[in-house]
Design an enzyme around this catalytic site. Sequence first.
Site, mmCIF file in Angstrom:
data_model
loop_
_atom_site.group_PDB
_atom_site.id
_atom_site.type_symbol
_atom_site.label_atom_id
_atom_site.label_comp_id
_atom_site.label_asym_id
_atom_site.label_seq_id
_atom_site.Cartn_x
_atom_site.Cartn_y
_atom_site.Cartn_z
ATOM 1 C CG HIS A 441 32.819 35.253 -15.038
ATOM 2 N ND1 HIS A 441 33.226 34.454 -16.084
ATOM 3 C CD2 HIS A 441 31.689 34.680 -14.568
ATOM 4 C CE1 HIS A 441 32.387 33.460 -16.238
ATOM 5 N NE2 HIS A 441 31.436 33.575 -15.343
ATOM 6 C CD GLU A 442 36.092 36.436 -9.787
ATOM 7 O OE1 GLU A 442 36.338 37.130 -8.787
ATOM 8 O OE2 GLU A 442 35.539 35.328 -9.720
ATOM 9 N N GLY A 443 33.361 40.856 -10.971
ATOM 10 C CA GLY A 443 33.117 42.292 -10.884
ATOM 11 C C GLY A 443 32.842 42.913 -12.226
#
Length: 601
Positions: A441-443
Amino acid sequence: MVAPILNDRDMAFWLFEVFDVEQLTRRERYQDHNKESFLAAVELGRKVAEKHFLPIRQKVDTHQPTFDGQRVSMIPEIKPAIEAVNASGLACPSADYDMGGMQLPPIVASAATAYLSAAGSTTLGYTSLTNANCNLIESHGSAEQIAKWVVPMREGRFAGTMAMTEPSAGSSMADLTTSAVKSDDGSYRISGSKIFISGGDHELTENIVHLVLARVKGAPKGIKGISLFIVPKVLVNDDGSLGERNDVHLAGLFHKMGGRGQTSCALSFGERDGAVGYLVGEENKGLRYMFHMMNEARIMVGTSAAVTALTGYQYSLDYAKERPQGRLPSSKDPASAPVNIIKHPDVRRMLLAQKAYAEGAYTLCLFGAQLSDDERTAATQAEREQAHELLDFLTPMIKSWPSEYGPRANSLAIQVLGGHGYINEHPVEMFYRDNRLNAIHEGTYGVQSLDLLARKVPINNMAGYRACVAAIEATIEQAKMHESLQVFAEQLIASLALLQTTTSTLLAAMMEKPIDLALANSVKYLELFGNIVIAWMWLKQGIAAQTGLDATDHQAERDFYLGKLQALRYFFNVELPEIYAWSALLCKLESSAFDMEESWF
């Protein structure tokens, strides 16, 4: 065995002893609050979690949302649980009073919602992403947009998402192809596909407000040509009533290994005439605006990972205290009674490692929440700027370290339970599956490591790096005042010296060698720096624990503080020394992976 979701004494320790949140009540924004109101908010979070989320935790995991081509279906218990969060005010606890919030400091809001996250996992994403969506529009949108979209989201009538990822682009924002064409009325027509959109479709709310990254016709290539748009699922009339369905459609659901309470969607925009979208701010500045929500989401992901590690640790700890099995090697009598497994040194090792990972990670997340507050409400402009710089620098580690070590803690929780750990009669295997998502998630870890080493460290003459080192050194000076902590202060000083040598070597290599080679082991740099930062967080906790220990004769309190100090000792003696091997690898530009040819696999 019924284990608590989280340890209430831990939460009080972090809030009032490590971070002294009571002093925040001297700030104008929080002058209506006091210690009692902070504790009441945390208690409210615990009660809502225990009443609405804990009873359905396993059912949520075993009954994923489905899509029949027309509508999304999920277990009916999710809707009243989300409504309970909205009704309690915990959907946006740090928002302004006049926007329906409690106007809590973000660090207290984090503690209050930690119980919800621990019991509800990604089901809380419906409210937390909505809150982040609102925060972005409030910061960068117009007054009209705030009134039209934020107000109903704050009220719980609308939900919000962020729609960035595309099938062919993944984490590479420069390659996104979703397009936007301006209409005569000033709105835009959006066309394209987005995937992995958390909460992208459901029937929990009247409407869903998507924040969509797209490229206006004729915009520059790459990230400089990205704009941000509000694209609702259902159009809204001028009087606030719902209008016709927008040209936004669910193309399908993804079914993940964990975090099954929240839909993960493939969305299609503009299958007919183009989805109506409304520009946020100015054209071609969309990625800068979206970073407001992305960075908030990164802290949210790190916090979720830390909290999931904490609740797994708590469950395995309580299990180990009650589960009799085996005898110690020193016991020679086969007829003697089995001991509870917490008596076995290797079980204590696994529990102590979990404690060190989870509590260190959550302390870092709380520190990030405090910095996010300081950058807005600290007394002076200089303090606000300093907080912003430090938070921006630490964000890759706040996201990545908990999401890497949190699953490691959950894996150890499974191991503590042995054969009972990998069956779903106990939740620890679910915690692991839920937490494993956070590393993506998110990078990913790799994306965050490149952001840290290639951008955050060298930018502005290493201002963020220097601010971080200075903050660590300030804590070291405080620790030196306690005789019992001086040895750890010296270890952290040595670690900073190693960090400086490693960083200088890599920055020089980035100038002298092929950049891809210099960055090939950036993940190990992130891990090295992350371990130093977590050691710093443990030293912060150590100062508070030693102070508390010196001030009490109550045995239960002494045991609590001694447990903190032992976890500090474990992290410094067992985990922190790994940085020396990682530094050696980094400084010699070890190139095994870089030199590997595709055809050799």
